[in-house]
Motif scaffolding. Structure first.
Motif, short mmCIF file in Angstrom:
data_model
loop_
_atom_site.label_atom_id
_atom_site.label_comp_id
_atom_site.label_asym_id
_atom_site.label_seq_id
_atom_site.Cartn_x
_atom_site.Cartn_y
_atom_site.Cartn_z
N LEU A 1 0.81 -1.22 0.00
CA LEU A 1 0.00 0.00 0.00
C LEU A 1 0.84 1.27 0.00
O LEU A 1 0.38 2.33 -0.40
N GLU A 2 2.07 1.18 0.46
CA GLU A 2 2.92 2.38 0.49
C GLU A 2 3.26 2.86 -0.90
O GLU A 2 3.49 4.05 -1.12
N ALA A 3 3.31 1.95 -1.85
CA ALA A 3 3.72 2.30 -3.21
C ALA A 3 2.54 2.76 -4.05
O ALA A 3 2.37 2.32 -5.19
N LEU A 4 1.71 3.64 -3.51
CA LEU A 4 0.53 4.08 -4.24
C LEU A 4 0.89 5.11 -5.30
O LEU A 4 1.90 5.81 -5.21
N SER A 5 0.05 5.18 -6.32
CA SER A 5 0.20 6.16 -7.38
C SER A 5 -1.14 6.88 -7.55
O SER A 5 -2.19 6.35 -7.21
N GLY A 6 -1.10 8.10 -8.07
CA GLY A 6 -2.31 8.87 -8.27
C GLY A 6 -2.11 10.30 -7.81
O GLY A 6 -0.98 10.81 -7.74
N TYR A 7 -3.22 10.98 -7.51
CA TYR A 7 -3.18 12.37 -7.08
C TYR A 7 -3.69 12.48 -5.65
O TYR A 7 -4.41 11.62 -5.14
N GLY A 8 -3.35 13.60 -5.01
CA GLY A 8 -3.83 13.86 -3.67
C GLY A 8 -3.91 15.35 -3.39
O GLY A 8 -3.10 16.13 -3.89
N LEU A 9 -4.92 15.74 -2.63
CA LEU A 9 -5.01 17.11 -2.13
C LEU A 9 -4.57 17.06 -0.68
O LEU A 9 -5.27 16.48 0.17
N THR A 10 -3.42 17.64 -0.39
CA THR A 10 -2.82 17.54 0.94
C THR A 10 -3.06 18.80 1.74
O THR A 10 -2.84 19.92 1.26
#
Length: 257
Positions: free
Chosen positions: A124-133
């Protein structure tokens, strides 16, 4: 006529059409005619189009997350790496959509709304995609690649963010265009707007990346192209209906004049 069903106004019938005539009927309840602000939205939105992603068993998940009183929070941090939560609902996988995300920011000023993400349940640590932080006073959009994040566009700093007990995010995804509006969760006052172009990912999972104390109070999605059939009786005041000649012959005279 507010709140009444079946009242007709602004109607015109074309009696010269042999088989079809068009008439406009004001036939929806007032609640559907006039969208109002809900306590959970920063703008008028047809809730019939939305799927509530906060409920249900999350899968996959990393760290300890609990669901109590319609809020989902991190109760036990993962021993290392990020705390992740992905809804199991099929609507959590989206391409073009509007996402509404509310956060009890006073509990933890560090959380990321993940979207168009892809994850491997074994890593799960190796996720890809976008994020609003959201972290401290800063808000930014990031792109994840194998777990590594890089900023997209300029970070926006809102000094008042630390004072907000609750904040709300409305994220719109249309093709490569990603737009996020951030509101005061109580007064619905706009706090920030972020617009970026992302050409790496075009579909994927919605989820949350949090830290100890993160409390999510709303997570909903309205996917583009969703039909209202079976979800609402109508979203506008004037509706167009086509009737055959046989049906028109049974209509009151005032409709046929």
């Amino acid at each position: 006529m507010r709140g009444r069903v079946g009242h007709v106004r602004n109607c015109r019938v074309n009696a010269g059409v042999a088989w079809w005539a068009t008439w406009c009927a004001f036939a929806v309840p007032a609640s559907a005619q006039e969208p109002s602000l809900s306590p959970l939205v920063g703008f008028p939105a047809p809730s019939a189009l939305e799927t509530d992603l906060l409920q249900g068993e999350p899968k996959p998940v990393r760290g300890g997350w609990s669901l109590e009183a319609s809020t989902r929070s991190v109760t036990k941090a993962a021993p290392f790496g990020p705390n992740l939560w992905f809804p199991s609902d099929s609507d959590a996988k989206a391409s073009d959509a509007v996402i509404r995300f509310a956060l009890a920011a006073g509990q933890s000023h560090k959380a990321t709304l993940l979207f168009r993400a892809s994850v491997d349940s074994k890593d799960l640590e190796a996720l890809s995609g976008y994020g609003l932080t959201i972290q401290g006073t800063g808000i930014r959009v990031v792109q994840f690649e194998g777990g590594h994040a890089r900023s997209m566009g300029t970070r926006v700093d809102v000094e008042r963010l630390l004072e907000q007990p609750r904040i709300e995010v409305v994220l719109t995804m249309i093709g490569p265009h990603l737009s996020a509006q951030v509101f005061d969760g109580d007064s619905l006052e706009p706090l920030a707007v972020l617009n970026v172009v992302g050409q790496r990912y075009f579909t994927g999972q919605i989820g949350v990346k949090g830290s100890a104390g993160t409390v999510v109070t709303a997570l909903k999605v309205a996917k583009a192209g969703r039909s209202l059939r079976g979800r609402a009786k109508g979203m506008v005041g004037n509706r167009v209906v086509r009737l055959g000649a046989e049906q028109m012959s049974k209509a009151p005279p005032e409709f046929r004049s």
